[in-house]
Design an enzyme around this catalytic site. Structure first.
Site, short mmCIF file in Angstrom:
data_model
loop_
_atom_site.label_atom_id
_atom_site.label_comp_id
_atom_site.label_asym_id
_atom_site.label_seq_id
_atom_site.Cartn_x
_atom_site.Cartn_y
_atom_site.Cartn_z
CG HIS A 55 -2.04 0.95 1.18
ND1 HIS A 55 -3.27 0.70 1.74
CD2 HIS A 55 -2.14 2.19 0.62
CE1 HIS A 55 -4.07 1.72 1.54
NE2 HIS A 55 -3.41 2.65 0.87
CG LEU A 58 4.86 4.94 -5.86
CD1 LEU A 58 5.43 3.99 -6.92
CD2 LEU A 58 5.96 5.36 -4.89
CG HIS A 176 -10.53 3.37 1.80
ND1 HIS A 176 -9.39 4.12 1.98
CD2 HIS A 176 -11.51 4.03 2.47
CE1 HIS A 176 -9.68 5.19 2.73
NE2 HIS A 176 -10.97 5.16 3.03
CG ASN A 275 -9.31 7.98 4.85
OD1 ASN A 275 -9.61 6.92 5.42
ND2 ASN A 275 -9.99 8.43 3.81
CG ASP A 302 -2.40 4.70 3.55
OD1 ASP A 302 -2.28 5.08 2.37
OD2 ASP A 302 -3.40 4.95 4.26
CG PHE A 320 -7.79 12.65 5.02
CD1 PHE A 320 -8.04 12.51 6.38
CD2 PHE A 320 -8.78 13.20 4.22
CE1 PHE A 320 -9.26 12.89 6.92
CE2 PHE A 320 -10.00 13.59 4.76
CZ PHE A 320 -10.24 13.43 6.11
#
EC number: 3.5.2.3
Lengths: 427, 204, 314
Positions: A55, A58, A176, A275, A302, A320
């Protein structure tokens, strides 16, 4: 090709030994003559298989001011990663074979680590109709992970179809989990603090309700499901229950959710806005326990770069997300290894083998056995360092760990037997 | 913001003997105030148009005592009030914001009256300068006079008192402290060398 | 007190009572021929309003001007897209102008906090209402009004007094600030609202809560009605405005249940006929107009205490 002899290194935290990398493969150090090998002193270092991130954002194409494939993969290598999965919420969205192939090619050109594009589940992440999942799977990028990350596939029928459809090419939908109506305008974990700070609450149930639905759907259609960035104790409980029932579900937790809590929102500094939001200490504890007992399969960063101006503003207006690639291993040491919840073999599983398995990567996550691809991290767990955002290889500086002292340091990263990082610096 | 100079409280003040050398005791103060009262009446040719304004904190009880004496002589009450000068001080910015004290202008106002400002100690003259500015925003008296219990000298402005209880030559390092029964439990004027840590004299 | 006024919770009891007693002195200024004091001469106060609020802005403006400060009104109603940039850029502009205090009203909770702690400006920051977070000067003027009516304007005057705050507590910065300040001053607060309009975690606040206004009213010394904003009416927080009025509105019948001395307050602007009926708003118990008058005195006190002394002040 090159030959590297890493001497006196503790493989997965075991007794010191030599590790020989020949022609991109782990070789038998005792049997193979190491003539002409470049020698690396591994004294005091731990060798782990190259880390795999399921996760990563980029940002390329579209937000090259925040990150590029080149800069993001450089940050990944410095964090000990040899493979990252690039999330689909780019601009244009990675919802066609063309975009995923572009990202894949950019990764190969950068050469810091392997880039595996994630395909969008729905066209434009709009949650309305399926993207051409098969075309992305059949492309040169060989996409196996599909996600609308940043947005939830909240339509139950669409989610069911996606789960079913990807079975044709052994794909997985990475959800998600965020019920949109329950999180309209949401800014931080809903609780006593959100009420006090006047920031719109993001209830745990908004995540848990989607996870509950999705594990039931996955069971019903016999598909595999991956749950992104699990952040609540309730989610851990649901996944544990689902696994107990035999549902083919995997889950990830982010380093920041293992360490930071919602109390940080009291600073109103959006560097802590993410988030799903930072949760309570009780959630942190449950996430650590879940990762330790395998309920949560992997750690995923993330990694979410944002330019300065998107964080240098009031909380509600800020973006976020936070950086994660270069600090992930240190935080796992801090939160899991040092407290005794996970040993280094466990870390190798949660950050290399398991994510590679979920992403169906053949060439990664195969450990350090003789014959395995020579993806190696050398890590010094004994040093402590203070996080300086300016020292990041990322184009962005939005690390929530700024000024924090963390344990450990990635000394070297080898991708197919070739160093991408040596002495902590990019090669 | 925090109160640096809160109005004095009465609690616990009764038992403490004033530090330093006593230069006026209770009787001296009473005599001085009586004399000031007579001088005011003499100078003003009676008390009909007088208004006494005490400068907080200790000028206010002194003004009331003068008013009592005038009433005893003249047989009618003279209006008494108080005038806080905090916001008019020229050293306002040199210290943290100070708590305000009571400003209480008698209901008939001060226009065309003779205002007698009453304070405990006259020193640099800066407090009185501030009081004159404050008075200017309240109305237009026909005349302004100044009564002080102690004049310790060292004026920094061209200001003098019309009525003085006692002239007290001091050195700059000395501290003059006026205590009045209403706020301090005892009537006394003391002088100390400034090294005993006693709380500040009326900085006038 | 601190250099900024961001939350009513930042005030100690001494701070709060100092503000109230200072406001009491300053309130009399309105009766004098010259309604001006020199305390803030040469200081610059900027009213930085990202949201429309004519009454709060005018109140601060009058307060600053009566203390002889120079006042700059900066109405920066930011677009939603560039909101973040404009807060910082505006702050830098104000800093360049040499503002000594910034009075900020912003739609985002915590924006004044950001302004005070981001290093963008060096001036004092006064929160004039941020999102659904706080509105500390409103709480101070409400407390001041109660203190005059119920507390003889004496320190400790609100100790043990009972206050009901009725209405949309969830979205009300006034309710948050009042709950914190009244608790600091020793009063007992009961929040009255339908369960949908109470914040999560309200049980940890230093207040009582109730869903039943009729049970609460007879026991209180002051009742404060909160405005129900139009956008909430369609937000599903209650079925219809009519049902809300019936269950939580203050009308003549409910007013009759109050004790003789109980006062009725409203931070304004009122929605007459919704949370309060016209006859209640205009009744003798109502101190709603006086709240406005007191607002100027309280804001003068705050500006004076923040800016009147030297900046390194404790």
């Amino acid at each position: 090709m090159s030959t590297y002899l890493i001497q006196n290194v503790s493989v997965l935290g075991g007794e010191p030994q030599d590790l020989l990398l020949v022609d991109g493969v782990v070789a038998d150090a005792s049997a193979t003559p190491a003539e002409g090998a470049q020698v690396v002193d591994g004294t005091g270092l731990i060798a782990l298989p190259g880390l795999v991130d399921l996760h990563t954002h980029l940002r390329e194409p579209g937000r090259e001011d925040a990150e590029t494939v080149e800069s993001g993969t450089a940050a990944a290598a410095r964090g000990g990663f040899t493979a990252v999965h690039a999330m689909a919420n780019t601009d244009p969205v990675a919802d066609t074979a063309g975009v995923v192939e572009q990202v894949w090619r950019l990764g190969r050109e950068a050469g810091h680590c392997d880039v595996f594009p994630v395909g969008a589940v729905t066209v434009g992440l709009a949650g309305e109709r399926l993207a051409e999942l098969g075309a992305m799977a059949d492309s040169a990028a060989r996409v196996r992970v599909f996600s609308d990350d940043g947005k939830c596939v909240h339509d139950a029928v669409l989610m069911r179809r996606a789960l079913e459809y990807v079975k044709a090419f052994d794909g997985v939908v990475a959800q998600h989990a965020q019920e949109p109506r329950l999180t309209e305008g949401a800014q931080m974990n809903e609780g006593e603090l959100s009420g006090r700070l006047g920031l719109a609450g993001w209830p745990a149930v908004a995540e848990e309700a989607i996870i509950a639905r999705d594990v039931l759907l996955a069971e019903h259609v016999g598909s595999r499901l991956h749950v992104c960035h699990v952040s609540t104790a309730g989610s851990v409980e649901l996944i544990r229950w689902a696994k107990g029932k035999g549902v083919d579900v995997t889950a990830e937790v982010c380093p920041h959710h293992l360490l930071l809590t919602d109390e940080l929102a009291a600073t109103y500094d959006p560097i802590y806005k993410v988030n799903p939001p930072l949760r309570t200490a009780r959630d942190v504890e449950a996430l650590r326990a879940g990762l330790a007992d395998g309920t949560i399969d992997i750690v995923a960063t993330d990694h979410a770069p944002h330019p300065h101006e998107d964080k240098d503003c009031e909380w509600a207006a800020a973006a976020f997300g936070m950086l994660g690639l270069e600090t992930a291993l240190s935080i796992v040491q801090e939160t899991m290894v040092d407290p005794g919840l996970l040993d280094w073999a466990g870390v190798a599983d949660r950050m290399s083998s398991a994510p590679a398995r979920i992403g169906r990567l053949d060439d990664h996550g195969r450990g350090l056995e003789v014959g395995a691809p020579a993806h190696v991290v050398l890590y010094d767990p004994s040093v402590r360092r203070t996080v300086d955002p300016a020292g990041s290889a990322s184009l962005s500086r939005n690390t929530p760990y700024r000024g924090m002292e963390l344990p450990g340091r990635v000394v070297a990263t080898f991708l197919r037997g070739v160093p991408t990082v040596l002495d902590g610096e990019l090669v | 913001m925090c109160a640096q100079e809160r109005p004095p409280t009465q609690a616990g003040a009764h038992s403490e003997p004033p530090p330093g050398r006593t230069v006026l005791d209770e009787r001296d103060i009473a005599r001085a105030l009586t004399r000031i009262s007579h001088e005011i009446l003499e100078r003003n040719k009676g008390g009909r148009d007088l208004v006494l304004l005490g400068i907080p904190s200790r000028g206010v009880p002194l003004a009331h005592r003068i008013a009592e004496r005038i009433a005893a002589v003249e047989g009618y009450a003279v209006p008494v009030g108080s005038l806080d000068v905090t916001m008019y001080r020229d050293d306002l910015r040199l210290k943290p914001a100070r708590a305000l004290m009571r400003t209480d202008i008698p209901s008939d106002g001060i226009d065309d009256r003779v205002v007698v400002l009453v304070d405990d100690v006259l020193f640099s003259g800066r407090t009185i300068r501030a009081a004159l500015d404050a008075l200017n925003d309240v109305g237009r008296p026909s005349a302004v006079r100044l009564a002080v219990l102690v004049d310790r000298g060292h004026r920094e402005l061209p200001i003098r008192a019309d009525f003085v209880g006692k002239n007290l030559p001091t050195s700059l390092v000395e501290r003059v402290q006026v205590r009045v029964a209403d706020t301090d439990g005892v009537d006394a004027v003391t002088i100390s060398d400034g090294s005993d840590g006693s709380d500040g004299e009326a900085q006038a | 007190m601190k250099r900024h006024l961001l939350s009513a919770g930042d005030l100690t009891r001494d701070d709060a009572e100092l503000i109230l007693s200072t406001a009491a002195e300053l309130r009399d200024l309105a009766d004098r021929p010259i309604k001006k004091l020199p305390a803030l001469r040469g200081r610059t106060v900027v009213n930085l309003f990202f949201e429309d609020s004519t009454r709060t802005r005018i109140s601060f403006e009058a307060a600053a001007k009566r203390l002889s400060a120079d006042v700059i009104n900066f109405a920066a109603k930011g677009s939603s897209v560039s909101k973040g940039e404009s807060l910082k850029d505006t702050a830098l502009t104000l800093e360049a102008m040499g503002a000594d205090a910034v009075v900020v009203r912003h739609g985002a909770s915590g924006a004044p906090h950001r302004l005070a702690h981001s290093g963008w400006v060096r001036s004092s920051v006064v929160n004039a209402g941020d999102g659904t977070h706080e509105h500390p000067t409103q709480a101070l003027l409400d407390a001041f009004t109660m203190w005059r009516h119920l507390g003889q304007s004496r320190p400790g005057g609100l100790e043990g007094r009972r206050v009901a705050i009725v209405g949309d507590v969830l979205h009300s910065r006034v309710a948050r600030s009042n709950a914190l300040l009244l608790q600091t001053l020793g009063a007992e607060v009961t929040l009255v609202a339908p369960p949908t309009l109470l914040p999560v975690g309200v049980e940890t606040w230093p207040v009582e809560t109730s869903y039943d206004i009729d049970r609460v009213l007879p026991g209180v010394d002051a009742v404060m009605m909160l405005r129900v904003q139009r956008e909430r009416m369609n937000g599903g927080f209650f079925p219809t405005p009519r049902e809300y009025s019936r269950r939580y509105g203050l009308d003549a019948r409910r007013m009759a249940a109050l004790q003789d001395h109980t006062i009725v307050m409203h931070p304004g602007p009122m929605v007459r006929g919704m949370e309060i009926t016209a006859d209640v708003a205009d009744s003798e118990r109502s101190v709603i107009v006086e709240q406005v008058t007191n607002g100027v005195a309280v804001r003068m006190a705050v500006l004076y205490l923040l800016l009147g002394g030297n900046e390194s002040g404790a």
